[in-house]
Design a protein around this motif. Structure first.
Motif, PDB file in Angstrom:
ATOM      1  N   ALA A 416       0.810  -1.221   0.000  1.00 49.75           N
ATOM      2  CA  ALA A 416       0.000   0.000   0.000  1.00 49.75           C
ATOM      3  C   ALA A 416       0.840   1.266   0.000  1.00 49.75           C
ATOM      4  CB  ALA A 416      -0.929   0.005   1.212  1.00 49.75           C
ATOM      5  N   LEU A 417       2.154   1.155   0.200  1.00 43.32           N
ATOM      6  CA  LEU A 417       2.960   2.365   0.358  1.00 43.32           C
ATOM      7  C   LEU A 417       2.976   3.210  -0.909  1.00 43.32           C
ATOM      8  CD1 LEU A 417       4.881   4.094   2.026  1.00 43.32           C
ATOM      9  CD2 LEU A 417       6.762   2.758   1.085  1.00 43.32           C
ATOM     10  N   THR A 418       3.217   2.588  -2.048  1.00 44.91           N
ATOM     11  CA  THR A 418       3.285   3.381  -3.284  1.00 44.91           C
ATOM     12  C   THR A 418       1.956   4.055  -3.581  1.00 44.91           C
ATOM     13  OG1 THR A 418       2.775   1.402  -4.589  1.00 44.91           O
ATOM     14  CG2 THR A 418       5.098   1.942  -4.264  1.00 44.91           C
ATOM     15  N   ALA A 450      10.237  -0.210  -3.915  1.00 51.17           N
ATOM     16  CA  ALA A 450      11.304   0.764  -3.685  1.00 51.17           C
ATOM     17  C   ALA A 450      11.799   1.353  -5.002  1.00 51.17           C
ATOM     18  CB  ALA A 450      12.454   0.100  -2.932  1.00 51.17           C
ATOM     19  N   LEU A 451      11.898   0.523  -6.027  1.00 56.73           N
ATOM     20  CA  LEU A 451      12.322   1.027  -7.333  1.00 56.73           C
ATOM     21  C   LEU A 451      11.284   1.974  -7.931  1.00 56.73           C
ATOM     22  CD1 LEU A 451      13.803  -2.267  -8.846  1.00 56.73           C
ATOM     23  CD2 LEU A 451      15.062  -0.260  -8.077  1.00 56.73           C
ATOM     24  N   GLU A 452      10.019   1.698  -7.681  1.00 57.84           N
ATOM     25  CA  GLU A 452       8.979   2.606  -8.185  1.00 57.84           C
ATOM     26  C   GLU A 452       9.100   3.983  -7.544  1.00 57.84           C
ATOM     27  OE1 GLU A 452       4.090   2.967  -8.524  1.00 57.84           O
ATOM     28  OE2 GLU A 452       5.013   1.174  -7.660  1.00 57.84           O
ATOM     29  N   ALA A 467      12.970   4.864   0.090  1.00 58.07           N
ATOM     30  CA  ALA A 467      13.216   3.770  -0.860  1.00 58.07           C
ATOM     31  C   ALA A 467      14.670   3.310  -0.793  1.00 58.07           C
ATOM     32  CB  ALA A 467      12.857   4.218  -2.271  1.00 58.07           C
ATOM     33  N   VAL A 468      15.589   4.249  -0.642  1.00 62.07           N
ATOM     34  CA  VAL A 468      17.008   3.891  -0.562  1.00 62.07           C
ATOM     35  C   VAL A 468      17.279   3.047   0.678  1.00 62.07           C
ATOM     36  CG1 VAL A 468      19.328   4.831  -0.261  1.00 62.07           C
ATOM     37  CG2 VAL A 468      17.780   5.859  -1.925  1.00 62.07           C
ATOM     38  N   GLN A 485      19.403   0.438 -13.732  1.00 61.51           N
ATOM     39  CA  GLN A 485      18.277   1.344 -13.519  1.00 61.51           C
ATOM     40  C   GLN A 485      18.548   2.340 -12.395  1.00 61.51           C
ATOM     41  OE1 GLN A 485      17.876  -1.910 -14.161  1.00 61.51           O
ATOM     42  NE2 GLN A 485      16.829  -1.731 -16.132  1.00 61.51           N
ATOM     43  N   LEU A 486      19.258   1.912 -11.364  1.00 63.14           N
ATOM     44  CA  LEU A 486      19.549   2.831 -10.265  1.00 63.14           C
ATOM     45  C   LEU A 486      20.458   3.971 -10.717  1.00 63.14           C
ATOM     46  CD1 LEU A 486      20.070   0.294  -7.333  1.00 63.14           C
ATOM     47  CD2 LEU A 486      18.083   1.737  -7.783  1.00 63.14           C
TER      48      LEU A 486
END
Length: 921
Positions: A416-418, A450-452, A467-468, A485-486
């Motif tokens: 639910a975080l995003t 986290a990547l989102e 996220a980091v 991607q990072l």
């Protein structure tokens, strides 16, 4: 109502054209006494002869400004009447015309002495302005009679002083003669309308009756013209000063000018210009071009790195005649204004909805009871549905309000975080502050979420730092899967461009990546080269500010290395790798530009590699290979060098390693390998995801590393293309090839069981993965088979559904692959399909991770993503078919496989490709 068929002007891609037919009408000649007082009048052609030479210019105006250059008729000598009968085409299409467009038509006379309004030796005989659209917004068509205003040049202003079509005049019943003349004019106007309908086919034709009417109308028109000339002569004779006719003639000409200067409308003369406009089968109604609203993705809040772009100042608007601005001293707010299209209106918040959101959330912002709020059964169902949305789904205002209301209840739900972050209005300081406090109470989230949060749509530094913190729990092997991607995520960080600022102070992501890269040589190796490629990208899509960011990251990385005990040696190793790449690039560039044969080029490369001055024969100390830093090379093997025949002439080079094995690479210059690098990285990630599901599909993605925007390395895997195998073996070539390398008379199909199992599994894995990624341009030359049965794809120049060939299949499943399994009815093919279904289901479960990885690459300057960056993630999402259940998605995948297997087009494409390649060689 009766049906009304019409066409819209915005779809009429036809140039504006008009036919200048003739000029009709006469005027009383000037008396000879006028020429004594004004001898220059005698030089004007129309004063010498009633049929003097004239020419016509036409220009399109709109908004009191010209839209085109004037177009004029060719020279023509007149004898009895002024008749041009010439079509003029103007350089503008009907589709681009505004509603207030008009044709400014000027008839020009000639005089060597010039005169009022002269342009060189041309002076205006008269002008008229014809609107292209009538009061009903329909395009004028057919013949038109335009009133000519003597000695006036046509103006195209919206409030034109030279209108071609006059309004009806009110007659004074006390003046009998005038009333008779007006009635005669009205009758002629009525007849003109009927003639026009007859010409357009609206009145049936009766030849004998039409001829009678035409002759009678012609006589009546001549009689009316003579009467008007006599009336003008009587008016001139009745003037008080009959002796100064020349002065009266001048005053008559000057009077028109003075009246025009005073703002009154000049009276038209008895001259009429007959013109013809194009006719169309249906009425053409004006329709303005409607601009589509911009995509929402293009109007997201910019990150700090993007917001440094200097916006251009707004263009200066110069008002023309008839257009008034707000700052004009003579005009108030009633003046005309220019409307400018604002693309941000399409994505701006509705003020009423914003006010409603603030009122709703004010009750649940600081309330003590908010922490105890729990949804009922209906609310839980709604929240569960919202949690199942993909990362690309746009939340509605109702969804956001529901999430905000139960935010404390959702802190235990990692998925639910995003959705919570998307529901927060980060522009509201109070709401943003409380949202950051709630973030601290949230449970641990998965890596995909986290990547989102590190993507381009999340700009808040606290969210990105959260996220980091989740990424810190990942080990080096897992972090390596997302490192590409990072590094791209650094573009969306708040990194200052001012000199002297360390990126570690500005960006939590940069600080995290540098700290992990300096502690692991493998991570540091790839991190260094990923950053160097971004520094090397000098294209317009990258931008100077972005390059400065990566240069600062590279500098801070090197400075942090020096602080480590063995950091100086690591830094020297990375610099040696760069020199090694530079050495290979020099010979590759020379070979690519050379006109020698392949044999001579190969000998030239071998001689270069064997030269001790190039320091490749012996590499001391051993150098970690940039492509795979776990491999250390100690020298080159010149005799194994091969130069390939393709246009870029890649070079195969073999190196001796510390493990006493050979490691072969392909070095290529002139090609951007970043797209291939991305695909291989995604395949490697998918292989790891499948292994976590206990599904080993024997995938063997070879390694690719882009060392610049036009150079790179790739691992050379001993294998043979399906096209080469088909040329060598005629019957069931793939099976014959595997039998040759792995014979077993007791095994299935005469093969070792492990070899056939490897082939079936790897075929299933690559079929599903290439289908999801939309890999195109598949033919037998880029389908490769290793001697041990490993099947794999090469050359990923087309992805995300792009394909240079029409009607290309969605999945490449060739007949040679199926025949090697024993045919479509064999047990091995059924096992192949089962592997495909299992792989597709497993990857659908991890679709959010894959979609988030692609969202981080939208600004990576990847060719096929750069074409439509706002649709790249959606194209991958469409291949997952997340709207279907698992059972329905498997049925869909099976239909794709069956359609491709039974289709004729893939076979034809392979044959055509074979013929083309044979012709080239």
């Amino acid at each position: 109502m009766e049906p009304f068929s019409f066409a819209s002007s915005d779809s009429l891609n036809h140039p504006v054209s008009i036919r200048i037919i003739n000029l009709e009408g006469e005027e009383a000649p000037l008396p000879f006494s006028a020429f004594f007082d004004h001898p220059e009048l005698e030089q004007i052609g129309s004063n010498q002869s009633p049929h003097s030479d004239l020419y016509v210019t036409v220009q399109v105006w709109a908004g009191s400004k010209p839209l085109t250059v004037p177009v004029q008729t060719a020279y023509k000598s007149f004898r009895s009447e002024r008749k041009w009968n010439e079509w003029l085409t103007l350089p503008v299409n009907y589709s681009t015309l505004p509603q207030n467009s008009r044709l400014a038509i000027t008839v020009w006379d000639l005089s060597p002495t010039g005169g009022e309004g002269a342009q060189g030796h041309a002076i205006p005989f008269g002008g008229t302005s014809l609107p292209l659209f009538d009061n009903d917004n329909q395009l004028h068509k057919g013949r038109q009679k335009c009133h000519i205003y003597r000695h006036k040049q046509a103006d195209g202003n919206d409030d034109s002083k030279t209108p071609a079509i006059l309004g009806k005049k009110r007659t004074n019943p006390r003046r009998g003669a005038a009333m008779v003349e007006d009635r005669e004019a009205e009758e002629l106007e009525r007849m003109e309308i009927l003639f026009k309908k007859h010409e357009m086919g609206e009145i049936p034709r009766v030849d004998w009756l039409d001829q009678l009417v035409f002759r009678g109308f012609e006589k009546r028109g001549l009689q009316t013209t003579k009467s008007s000339i006599k009336a003008i002569q009587r008016q001139q004779a009745a003037r008080n000063n009959a002796s100064s006719l020349a002065k009266d003639g001048d005053r008559e000409r000057d009077g028109d000018r003075k009246a025009g200067d005073a703002g009154s409308l000049p009276m038209p003369s008895n001259f009429l210009l007959n013109v013809e406009l194009p006719r169309f089968d249906f009425p053409v109604v004006f329709a303005d071009h409607e601009y589509p609203p911009p995509p929402i993705s293009s109007l997201q809040h910019l990150s700090a790195s993007q917001s440094n772009i200097v916006l251009k100042p707004p263009p200066e608007v110069q008002f023309g005649p008839g257009i008034n601005g707000l700052d004009d001293a003579d005009e108030s707010y009633g003046g005309r204004l220019i409307r400018v299209y604002d693309p941000e209106v399409g994505a701006r918040d509705n003020p009423a909805e914003s006010k409603h959101r603030r009122l709703i959330r004010s009750r649940h912002r600081n309330g003590i009871l908010d922490k105890d709020l729990k949804p009922n059964a209906k609310g839980r169902d709604e929240l569960n549905l919202i949690m199942s949305y993909s990362p690309t789904h746009i939340l509605s205002s109702e969804d956001k309000d529901l999430i905000w209301r139960f935010r404390y209840h959702l802190t235990g739900n990692k998925k639910a975080l995003t959705k919570f972050v998307k529901s927060v209005n980060w522009q509201d300081q109070a709401e943003s502050k409380q949202a950051v406090q709630v973030l601290g109470k949230w449970t641990d989230i998965d890596v995909d979420d986290a990547l989102e949060l590190l993507g381009p749509t999340f700009d808040n530094s606290s969210v990105r730092a959260f996220a980091v913190e989740r990424l810190r729990k990942a080990d080096d092997n897992e972090l390596l899967l997302y490192l590409l991607q990072l590094v791209q995520g650094l573009k969306y960080e708040h990194i200052s461009l001012q000199p002297g600022h360390e990126v570690a102070q500005d960006s939590s992501l940069a600080r995290f990546l540098i700290s992990r890269a300096v502690n692991s040589f493998i991570l540091g190796n790839y991190f260094y080269w990923y950053v160097m490629v971004e520094c090397d990208d000098k294209s317009q899509d990258q931008g100077q500010d972005t390059r400065v960011i990566y240069e600062k990251v590279a500098y801070d990385f090197m400075m942090e290395l020096v602080k480590r005990p063995d950091g100086k040696e690591t830094r020297k190793t990375l610099l040696r790798q760069a020199e090694w790449i530079k050495t290979l690039s020099s010979i590759s560039g020379e070979i690519k530009e050379s006109n020698d044969s392949i044999a001579k080029r190969t000998e030239r490369v071998k001689h270069f590699l064997a030269d001790p001055r190039n320091e490749l024969v012996t590499i001391e100390p051993p150098l970690p290979l940039p492509l795979d830093p776990s491999v250390e090379i100690i020298g080159v093997v010149p005799e194994d060098t091969i130069v390939f025949k393709s246009s870029l002439h890649p070079i195969k080079v073999s190196f001796k390693t510390t493990s006493e094995r050979k490691y072969s690479i392909l070095f290529k210059t002139g090609d951007d390998l970043r797209q291939d690098q991305l695909v291989i990285q995604i395949i490697t990630l998918m292989d790891n995801l499948l292994l976590k599901e206990n599904l080993d599909l024997k995938l063997s993605p070879y390694k690719i590393l882009a060392t610049g925007t036009s150079a790179g390395l790739s691992q050379f895997v001993p294998s043979m293309s399906f096209q080469g195998i088909a040329n060598k073996f005629r019957s069931n070539p793939a099976l014959a090839y595997l039998k040759q390398n792995n014979p077993d008379s007791r095994g299935p199909l005469g093969l070792r069981k492990e070899t056939l199992d490897t082939f079936v599994r790897s075929c299933a894995g690559y079929c599903v993965i290439t289908y999801i990624l939309g890999v195109g341009d598949r033919h037998l030359d880029n389908l490769l088979l290793a001697p041990d049965g490993h099947f794999f794809h090469a050359d990923f120049g087309y992805i995300l559904g792009r394909d240079p060939k029409p009607f290309a299949p969605a999945m490449k499943l060739s007949k040679e692959m199926v025949d090697c399994m024993g045919g479509s009815s064999s047990e091995h093919y059924r096992q192949f399909k089962q592997y495909c279904f299992l792989a597709y289901s497993a990857l659908r479960k991890n679709s959010n991770l894959i979609l988030n990885l692609f969202s981080l690459m939208v600004d990576a300057n990847i060719p096929d993503i750069k074409l439509e960056p706002d649709k790249a993630v959606l194209k991958v999402k469409d291949r997952f078919h997340l709207e279907l259940s698992e059972e329905d998605s498997i049925r869909h995948l099976e239909s794709v496989m069956d359609d491709n297997l039974n289709a004729l087009v893939p076979v034809v494409i392979d044959k055509l490709h074979e013929f083309v390649q044979a012709f080239r060689t």
